[in-house]
Design a protein around this motif. Sequence first.
Motif, PDB file in Angstrom:
ATOM      1  N   VAL A 105       0.844  -1.192   0.000  1.00  0.00           N
ATOM      2  CA  VAL A 105       0.000   0.000   0.000  1.00  0.00           C
ATOM      3  C   VAL A 105       0.877   1.238   0.000  1.00  0.00           C
ATOM      4  O   VAL A 105       1.918   1.270   0.659  1.00  0.00           O
ATOM      5  CB  VAL A 105      -0.909   0.035   1.257  1.00  0.00           C
ATOM      6  CG1 VAL A 105      -1.744   1.304   1.285  1.00  0.00           C
ATOM      7  CG2 VAL A 105      -1.799  -1.199   1.312  1.00  0.00           C
ATOM      8  N   CYS A 106       0.431   2.277  -0.725  1.00  0.00           N
ATOM      9  CA  CYS A 106       1.046   3.598  -0.637  1.00  0.00           C
ATOM     10  C   CYS A 106      -0.033   4.588  -0.206  1.00  0.00           C
ATOM     11  O   CYS A 106      -1.111   4.647  -0.811  1.00  0.00           O
ATOM     12  CB  CYS A 106       1.627   4.026  -1.980  1.00  0.00           C
ATOM     13  SG  CYS A 106       2.194   5.763  -2.014  1.00  0.00           S
ATOM     14  N   ILE A 107       0.253   5.354   0.843  1.00  0.00           N
ATOM     15  CA  ILE A 107      -0.636   6.422   1.294  1.00  0.00           C
ATOM     16  C   ILE A 107       0.036   7.748   0.964  1.00  0.00           C
ATOM     17  O   ILE A 107       1.119   8.039   1.462  1.00  0.00           O
ATOM     18  CB  ILE A 107      -0.917   6.328   2.805  1.00  0.00           C
ATOM     19  CG1 ILE A 107      -1.605   4.995   3.138  1.00  0.00           C
ATOM     20  CG2 ILE A 107      -1.785   7.493   3.267  1.00  0.00           C
ATOM     21  CD1 ILE A 107      -1.836   4.783   4.621  1.00  0.00           C
ATOM     22  N   ASP A 108      -0.617   8.527   0.116  1.00  0.00           N
ATOM     23  CA  ASP A 108      -0.057   9.801  -0.340  1.00  0.00           C
ATOM     24  C   ASP A 108      -0.742  10.933   0.424  1.00  0.00           C
ATOM     25  O   ASP A 108      -1.854  11.351   0.089  1.00  0.00           O
ATOM     26  CB  ASP A 108      -0.276   9.954  -1.846  1.00  0.00           C
ATOM     27  CG  ASP A 108       0.537  11.099  -2.443  1.00  0.00           C
ATOM     28  OD1 ASP A 108       1.010  11.942  -1.662  1.00  0.00           O
ATOM     29  OD2 ASP A 108       0.678  11.138  -3.676  1.00  0.00           O
ATOM     30  N   VAL A 117       1.873  13.233  -8.307  1.00  0.00           N
ATOM     31  CA  VAL A 117       1.236  11.937  -8.540  1.00  0.00           C
ATOM     32  C   VAL A 117       1.889  11.246  -9.731  1.00  0.00           C
ATOM     33  O   VAL A 117       2.193  10.055  -9.679  1.00  0.00           O
ATOM     34  CB  VAL A 117      -0.273  12.102  -8.783  1.00  0.00           C
ATOM     35  CG1 VAL A 117      -0.923  10.738  -9.053  1.00  0.00           C
ATOM     36  CG2 VAL A 117      -0.952  12.767  -7.593  1.00  0.00           C
ATOM     37  N   ARG A 118       2.115  11.990 -10.794  1.00  0.00           N
ATOM     38  CA  ARG A 118       2.730  11.400 -11.988  1.00  0.00           C
ATOM     39  C   ARG A 118       4.117  10.846 -11.676  1.00  0.00           C
ATOM     40  O   ARG A 118       4.459   9.721 -12.073  1.00  0.00           O
ATOM     41  CB  ARG A 118       2.815  12.443 -13.107  1.00  0.00           C
ATOM     42  CG  ARG A 118       1.480  12.819 -13.715  1.00  0.00           C
ATOM     43  CD  ARG A 118       1.657  13.552 -15.039  1.00  0.00           C
ATOM     44  NE  ARG A 118       2.294  14.850 -14.865  1.00  0.00           N
ATOM     45  CZ  ARG A 118       1.623  15.977 -14.651  1.00  0.00           C
ATOM     46  NH1 ARG A 118       0.302  15.962 -14.576  1.00  0.00           N
ATOM     47  NH2 ARG A 118       2.259  17.125 -14.523  1.00  0.00           N
ATOM     48  N   ASP A 119       4.919  11.629 -10.966  1.00  0.00           N
ATOM     49  CA  ASP A 119       6.270  11.172 -10.640  1.00  0.00           C
ATOM     50  C   ASP A 119       6.236   9.931  -9.748  1.00  0.00           C
ATOM     51  O   ASP A 119       7.025   8.989  -9.938  1.00  0.00           O
ATOM     52  CB  ASP A 119       7.045  12.284  -9.937  1.00  0.00           C
ATOM     53  CG  ASP A 119       7.436  13.414 -10.879  1.00  0.00           C
ATOM     54  OD1 ASP A 119       7.257  13.259 -12.104  1.00  0.00           O
ATOM     55  OD2 ASP A 119       7.916  14.455 -10.388  1.00  0.00           O
ATOM     56  N   ALA A 120       5.335   9.938  -8.767  1.00  0.00           N
ATOM     57  CA  ALA A 120       5.225   8.774  -7.883  1.00  0.00           C
ATOM     58  C   ALA A 120       4.790   7.548  -8.672  1.00  0.00           C
ATOM     59  O   ALA A 120       5.307   6.436  -8.469  1.00  0.00           O
ATOM     60  CB  ALA A 120       4.247   9.066  -6.753  1.00  0.00           C
ATOM     61  N   TYR A 131      -3.206   2.424  -3.878  1.00  0.00           N
ATOM     62  CA  TYR A 131      -2.736   3.800  -3.738  1.00  0.00           C
ATOM     63  C   TYR A 131      -3.863   4.619  -3.117  1.00  0.00           C
ATOM     64  O   TYR A 131      -4.932   4.777  -3.712  1.00  0.00           O
ATOM     65  CB  TYR A 131      -2.344   4.350  -5.108  1.00  0.00           C
ATOM     66  CG  TYR A 131      -1.922   5.806  -5.133  1.00  0.00           C
ATOM     67  CD1 TYR A 131      -0.620   6.185  -4.790  1.00  0.00           C
ATOM     68  CD2 TYR A 131      -2.817   6.797  -5.523  1.00  0.00           C
ATOM     69  CE1 TYR A 131      -0.231   7.519  -4.850  1.00  0.00           C
ATOM     70  CE2 TYR A 131      -2.431   8.129  -5.578  1.00  0.00           C
ATOM     71  CZ  TYR A 131      -1.148   8.485  -5.234  1.00  0.00           C
ATOM     72  OH  TYR A 131      -0.764   9.805  -5.296  1.00  0.00           O
ATOM     73  N   LEU A 132      -3.611   5.133  -1.892  1.00  0.00           N
ATOM     74  CA  LEU A 132      -4.599   5.949  -1.195  1.00  0.00           C
ATOM     75  C   LEU A 132      -4.176   7.408  -1.252  1.00  0.00           C
ATOM     76  O   LEU A 132      -3.095   7.763  -0.772  1.00  0.00           O
ATOM     77  CB  LEU A 132      -4.746   5.512   0.271  1.00  0.00           C
ATOM     78  CG  LEU A 132      -5.445   4.179   0.526  1.00  0.00           C
ATOM     79  CD1 LEU A 132      -4.431   3.041   0.514  1.00  0.00           C
ATOM     80  CD2 LEU A 132      -6.167   4.194   1.863  1.00  0.00           C
ATOM     81  N   ALA A 188      -4.382  10.261 -10.317  1.00  0.00           N
ATOM     82  CA  ALA A 188      -4.299   9.038  -9.513  1.00  0.00           C
ATOM     83  C   ALA A 188      -5.156   7.933 -10.122  1.00  0.00           C
ATOM     84  O   ALA A 188      -4.729   6.768 -10.205  1.00  0.00           O
ATOM     85  CB  ALA A 188      -4.735   9.317  -8.083  1.00  0.00           C
ATOM     86  N   ARG A 189      -6.349   8.281 -10.573  1.00  0.00           N
ATOM     87  CA  ARG A 189      -7.223   7.276 -11.184  1.00  0.00           C
ATOM     88  C   ARG A 189      -6.653   6.801 -12.514  1.00  0.00           C
ATOM     89  O   ARG A 189      -6.744   5.609 -12.853  1.00  0.00           O
ATOM     90  CB  ARG A 189      -8.628   7.852 -11.391  1.00  0.00           C
ATOM     91  CG  ARG A 189      -9.370   8.153 -10.098  1.00  0.00           C
ATOM     92  CD  ARG A 189     -10.830   8.497 -10.389  1.00  0.00           C
ATOM     93  NE  ARG A 189     -11.481   9.003  -9.197  1.00  0.00           N
ATOM     94  CZ  ARG A 189     -11.565  10.287  -8.884  1.00  0.00           C
ATOM     95  NH1 ARG A 189     -11.026  11.191  -9.686  1.00  0.00           N
ATOM     96  NH2 ARG A 189     -12.174  10.678  -7.786  1.00  0.00           N
ATOM     97  N   ARG A 190      -6.085   7.734 -13.267  1.00  0.00           N
ATOM     98  CA  ARG A 190      -5.531   7.366 -14.570  1.00  0.00           C
ATOM     99  C   ARG A 190      -4.366   6.410 -14.430  1.00  0.00           C
ATOM    100  O   ARG A 190      -4.248   5.439 -15.196  1.00  0.00           O
ATOM    101  CB  ARG A 190      -5.084   8.625 -15.318  1.00  0.00           C
ATOM    102  CG  ARG A 190      -4.618   8.359 -16.756  1.00  0.00           C
ATOM    103  CD  ARG A 190      -4.255   9.646 -17.460  1.00  0.00           C
ATOM    104  NE  ARG A 190      -2.974  10.174 -17.004  1.00  0.00           N
ATOM    105  CZ  ARG A 190      -1.794   9.793 -17.490  1.00  0.00           C
ATOM    106  NH1 ARG A 190      -1.725   8.846 -18.417  1.00  0.00           N
ATOM    107  NH2 ARG A 190      -0.677  10.325 -17.042  1.00  0.00           N
TER     108      ARG A 190
END
Length: 385
Positions: A105-108, A117-120, A131-132, A188-190
């Motif tokens: 899990v990743c919590i942002d 978001v893109r870089d992550a 991804y939260l 994030a959804r993309r």
Amino acid sequence: MPTTRRDLFKLGALAAAAAAFPAAAARAATPRVERAARPLRILILGGTGFTGPFQVDYALARGHRVTLFNRGSRPSPEWPGEVEQLHGDRNKGELGALEGREWDVCIDNPTSLPFWVRDAADVLQGKVGQYLFISTISVYADGSRPGIDEDAALADYRGADAMAETMESLRADMSLYGPLKALSEAEARRRFGERATIVRPGYIVGPRDETDRFSYWPRRIAAGGEVLVPGDGSDPVQIIDGRDLAEWMIRLAENGTTGTFNAVGPDYRMSTDAMVHGIHAVTGGPVRFTHVPAEFLAAREVGFGGELPVWFPAAHEYGGYGQVDNTRAIAAGLSFRPLATTVADLLAWLGGLPAERQAEQRAGMSRERETELLRAWQGHRQAAG
């Protein structure tokens, strides 16, 4: 002067960035909790701000393995367990420490810029199971509408990405805060698809809240005397304890729950009167609450949401912020501490801060301004007979 959309976004950004004191000294103790059925490898982006330390405490108590990724600009807390610490500045694209690693899990927590978001995702896509993303109710296009649910229209973010390429440019124009959060959600959804979880909090309150927005009310009521209460007391308000938000997010991760959720509370309609009297039940002392109509306050350029934080009149452009629909989040397990617990713990935390910080008031009206308004209202009533 009235609080503008720009002012509101400034307050929201301050809440996301708040944490001036070491986490070990600031956070309240996590009650004893049961271990999770399956330990997870959890990556938390941020983790040392407002809610992050509560996420770490709860995750460790549940038996999870925690890795934090941040700039390392704050003092390292003394966690109640082993925590891996990785460093890098996302504003500069420094995510090398995450490469070649995998987590469940990743919590942002801190992201307000879509390129974060893109870089992550460039590093983590295919390397994390879920991804939260922490968003905000400020993403909604119409904040005046009661009962805003997760399917409501979002703020227009066309062009916002190009206008805010760094945190500095965002701070210079905080009117972009909501649209950029909406654009970050879309990213994030993309990139993570059905594995993305979007959480939209409203006012986050309790220990570690450095904005003083909700804190204004317990501090003011504890001081006693005549307290100005805006409106007739019936306007709804919504808040969520940072610990309730943080712990629920860990449970979302444990359950693999995805989707979009309004993380607002409580689980009943709380009026302004219920809030101030609930606070007084904790603080005690001689207090007299005086209701002053919203129209009277507006005519005197009182800043709703700023000078009178948390509250908006029902007819205001942000009147819906006290009436956001949280049905979906509650169904997904979001629960709430009693208001009395939040207030008592908040006051205890505030009492442990340095004297100069305790004397500082970062939100709410001054006593002089309050006295001026109360006298004006009394004079108005007497003149009206």
